[in-house]
Design an enzyme around this catalytic site. Structure first.
Site, mmCIF file in Angstrom:
data_model
loop_
_atom_site.group_PDB
_atom_site.id
_atom_site.type_symbol
_atom_site.label_atom_id
_atom_site.label_comp_id
_atom_site.label_asym_id
_atom_site.label_seq_id
_atom_site.Cartn_x
_atom_site.Cartn_y
_atom_site.Cartn_z
ATOM 1 C CD1 TRP A 4 3.418 5.834 -2.793
ATOM 2 C CD2 TRP A 4 1.372 6.682 -2.947
ATOM 3 N NE1 TRP A 4 3.240 6.260 -4.089
ATOM 4 C CE2 TRP A 4 1.991 6.773 -4.221
ATOM 5 C CE3 TRP A 4 0.081 7.146 -2.818
ATOM 6 C CZ2 TRP A 4 1.362 7.318 -5.330
ATOM 7 C CZ3 TRP A 4 -0.559 7.686 -3.929
ATOM 8 C CH2 TRP A 4 0.097 7.769 -5.164
ATOM 9 C CD GLU A 23 -4.216 -3.227 -17.980
ATOM 10 O OE1 GLU A 23 -4.535 -2.030 -17.865
ATOM 11 O OE2 GLU A 23 -3.700 -3.866 -17.055
ATOM 12 C CD GLU A 76 1.034 -0.899 -13.521
ATOM 13 O OE1 GLU A 76 0.805 -0.210 -12.522
ATOM 14 O OE2 GLU A 76 0.172 -1.604 -14.055
ATOM 15 N NE ARG A 114 -3.461 0.104 2.629
ATOM 16 C CZ ARG A 114 -4.643 0.252 2.059
ATOM 17 N NH1 ARG A 114 -5.144 -0.749 1.346
ATOM 18 N NH2 ARG A 114 -5.316 1.375 2.135
HETATM 19 C C1 AGP Z 1 -3.016 -1.176 -12.358
HETATM 20 O O1 AGP Z 1 -1.960 -2.002 -12.849
HETATM 21 C C2 AGP Z 1 -2.514 0.071 -11.747
HETATM 22 N N1 AGP Z 1 -1.713 -0.253 -10.623
HETATM 23 C C3 AGP Z 1 -3.532 1.142 -11.458
HETATM 24 O O2 AGP Z 1 -3.733 1.791 -12.681
HETATM 25 C C4 AGP Z 1 -4.936 0.710 -10.927
HETATM 26 O O3 AGP Z 1 -5.619 -0.008 -11.917
HETATM 27 C C5 AGP Z 1 -5.744 1.986 -10.615
HETATM 28 O O4 AGP Z 1 -5.069 2.701 -9.619
HETATM 29 C C6 AGP Z 1 -7.179 1.698 -10.155
HETATM 30 O O5 AGP Z 1 -7.155 0.983 -8.947
HETATM 31 P P1 AGP Z 1 -8.529 0.282 -8.452
HETATM 32 O O6 AGP Z 1 -8.890 -0.724 -9.485
HETATM 33 O O7 AGP Z 1 -8.195 -0.317 -7.125
HETATM 34 O O8 AGP Z 1 -9.568 1.363 -8.352
#
Ligand code: AGP
Length: 609
Positions: A75, A482, A489, A27
């Site tokens: 974070w 995607e 990332e 987190r």
């Molecule tokens: C996904 O690989 C990313 N880490 C990020 O874009 C994620 O999908 C986005 O933050 C949304 O998160 P959520 O699905 O928990 O709302």
């Protein structure tokens, strides 16, 4: 996007907090700390860096024997990652220590006020202001002080709080950010998420909005914002502890990629009724309501948004009504045109993404019917939407989502088919055929996962690329979004997803010798156009990997490499096409030695705007 944990019981709290925080590092992990109740008041140990750095400091200072404490892994949002900005924040008086997940939007105003009352601040965080504000409101009654301070707070918060005058208690309060309570034998816990305390208890409940919990080793009291005691149904967690561990894989990400067939099966099975029916389990939105929906808006962030872009193409075709996919962070400030015949679907793995939660609230405020597709039970978005469809992907630990993406995709497809059945825009035969195709997706994904060598080989050829282009048209463009995010990332390689037809309008100028282009060519109606686009980039020196259908005999004549996906119906194609692209990103990041499960600057759940 931070992780908080608290314990009151009979065990030595220091090792327990450190171990719990390690389970929450996904987190956020740029600084960490713990606050312990000791015979000399509240002791704080905190540092910039990972839990491992904190552990070193704690071990050097020796065990103090405390059995009550709170902890935090951060974070950064307000204030750079540093020792002084890390949590817990102890008030100057030494009376109150706080760990905080969320963002206090009016913290500067509160900070200025407290300075006029003689308070000083060492750091730049909003959370430090919270600890001093509670101290300012404290006159011997912790509950009163927390509630009085809360009246001044604007924003989101999950708070763990201890008071030196109450050495055998911890306090917890939440608004918008998640917080669970764990119930043990002569011990009780608070945590941002279940894996943190799964080793000690499987009996948990989630605090609801603005509930305040008072924990001792023998009791948990929950008060609502009116000060009334409330009871919660205890949820017994069935996950085995391995489910939240790596299960023998080198990274959570590859484990979760490999779990996709099972996760998809678990997500679709409970919705498939006899005779081709689809059970949504809705309690508030009726079949009649779904028939009367005049437009759909899908809103989410990141990969969840990318699911929406794929779904937009399918649902528009099946339902013959306007369907839009919008970034949640834009949606809220775009004055969306919504009424009671608008259905807003919010997609979120964590169910706590604040941009998406605020978009949901905006949609509700404008009268929309709301459905969320969420992976975390009783999370904020799940609780606040009118209906929720849970993906049963199990805990997703890797910051880069894979199985949650895949389960969201099949679930919104099932939802779309159900709506089409109700509205009579899809024949029973067609819906039955599509449902059969969806049921075949786990097997198709398993087939791809059995042969990763080709993808590993291609990753070995291209892991030193400086820039990668993903091209596609229609649904393939949606999948490119995607695929590009996955690569960016976790491998830190810059990449762009581009509508293939758009490339020639400027960006093709970036294509030069050996530029890697990944062409998604599974959307059959536009295959010829894609082949032309491949020729365009090849003519400028690009190397092209093409993702193609099993029976495609053309594309291989123009591309440098091909990755075939198994024969399947149009509805299954997106779920299969994304898998080699997830693996490609994973193997490239592995070859680059990246920190795959905890990429730099990222957190698993972004609970700030
Ligand atoms: C996904 O690989 C990313 N880490 C990020 O874009 C994620 O999908 C986005 O933050 C949304 O998160 P959520 O699905 O928990 O709302």
């Amino acid at each position: 996007m931070c992780g908080i944990v608290g314990y009151v019981g009979e065990k030595k709290v220091t090792p327990l907090l450190l171990e719990a925080l390690e389970k929450l590092e996904y987190r956020g992990y740029d600084s960490a700390g713990i606050a312990l109740m000791t015979d000399n008041g509240i002791g704080i140990k905190k540092t910039r860096g990972r839990i491992a750095d904190l552990r070193k400091i704690v071990e050097e200072s020796g065990e103090c024997g405390s059995t009550v404490g709170i902890g935090h892994t951060r974070w950064a949002t307000h204030g750079e990652p540093s020792d002084v900005n890390s949590h817990p924040h102890l008030s100057k008086s030494g009376r109150v220590a706080v760990v905080h997940n969320g963002i206090i939007e009016n913290y500067m105003e509160l900070r200025d006020f407290l300075i006029t009352r003689g308070y000083e601040f060492a750091g730049e965080t909003d959370s430090e202001v919270v600890s001093e504000l509670i101290d300012y409101c404290y006159s011997g009654d912790p509950v009163y002080a927390v509630r009085k301070a809360e009246l001044q707070l604007k924003g989101s918060y999950a708070l763990g709080i201890i008071f030196s005058d109450f050495p055998d208690q911890i306090f917890a309060l939440r608004k918008d950010s998640p917080l669970i309570v764990g119930i043990g034998e002569r011990e009780n816990f608070i945590a941002s998420d279940i894996p943190a305390i799964l080793k000690y208890t499987r009996d948990v409940f989630r605090l609801d909005e603005r509930e305040l919990a008072v924990l001792t080793r023998r009791s948990v009291t929950v008060l609502n914002s009116f000060g009334e005691r409330v009871d919660h149904v205890i949820e017994h967690i069935e996950w085995d502890s391995g489910a939240a561990e790596k299960g023998g894989y080198p990274h959570f990400m590859i484990k979760e990629i490999m779990e996709q067939p099972d996760a998809i099966s678990k997500t679709i099975a409970p919705r498939l009724a006899e005779g081709g029916g689809i059970e949504l389990g809705f309690k508030s939105i009726s079949d009649e309501d779904l028939k009367n929906i005049e437009s759909i808006k899908i809103t989410a962030c990141g990969s969840a948004y990318h699911v929406g872009v794929v779904a937009k193409h399918l649902l528009k075709k099946w339902l013959n009504i306007p369907v839009e996919a919008e970034l949640a962070s834009e949606f809220r400030y775009d004055d969306p045109i919504i009424n009671e015949r608008t259905l807003v679907i919010v997609i979120s793995q964590s169910g706590e993404t604040l941009d998406s939660l605020y978009a949901l609230r905006e949609a509700k405020a404008k009268g929309a019917r709301t459905v969320s597709i969420v992976n975390v039970v009783a999370s904020s978005i799940a609780n606040e939407s009118e209906e929720v469809l849970y993906t049963w992907a199990g805990p997703e630990i890797s910051v880069a989502t894979t199985k949650a993406y895949s389960t969201q995709l099949v679930l919104i497809e099932l939802f779309g088919i159900r709506m089409a059945q109700l509205r009579g825009t899809m024949s029973p035969e067609r819906s039955a055929a599509l449902i059969e195709s969806i049921k075949g997706i786990p097997e198709g994904v398993s087939h791809i996962l059995k042969d990763v060598q080709t993808i590993q080989y291609m990753a070995s050829l291209y892991f030193n690329s400086q820039s990668v282009f993903f091209l596609g048209r229609n649904i393939d463009f949606a999948l490119s979004l995607e695929a590009s995010l996955k690569l960016k990332e976790i491998s830190y390689i810059h990449s762009e997803a581009y509508a293939a037809g758009e490339l020639k309008h400027g960006t093709i100028s970036l294509i030069e010798d050996d530029t890697l282009v990944i062409a998604l060519c599974t959307y059959r109606p536009l295959l010829e156009k894609m082949i032309s686009n491949i020729k365009e980039v090849k003519a400028r020196g690009a190397k092209v990997i093409a993702i193609i259908n099993e029976d495609d005999i053309q594309t291989g004549t123009v591309a440098d490499h091909i990755i075939r996906i198994p024969e399947c119906d149009e509805i299954a194609t997106p779920s299969l096409t994304i898998v080699p692209l997830q693996l490609f990103a994973y193997y490239i990041a592995s070859l680059k030695g990246c920190d795959i499960d905890k990429p730099r600057n990222l957190a698993k759940s972004v609970t700030v705007e």
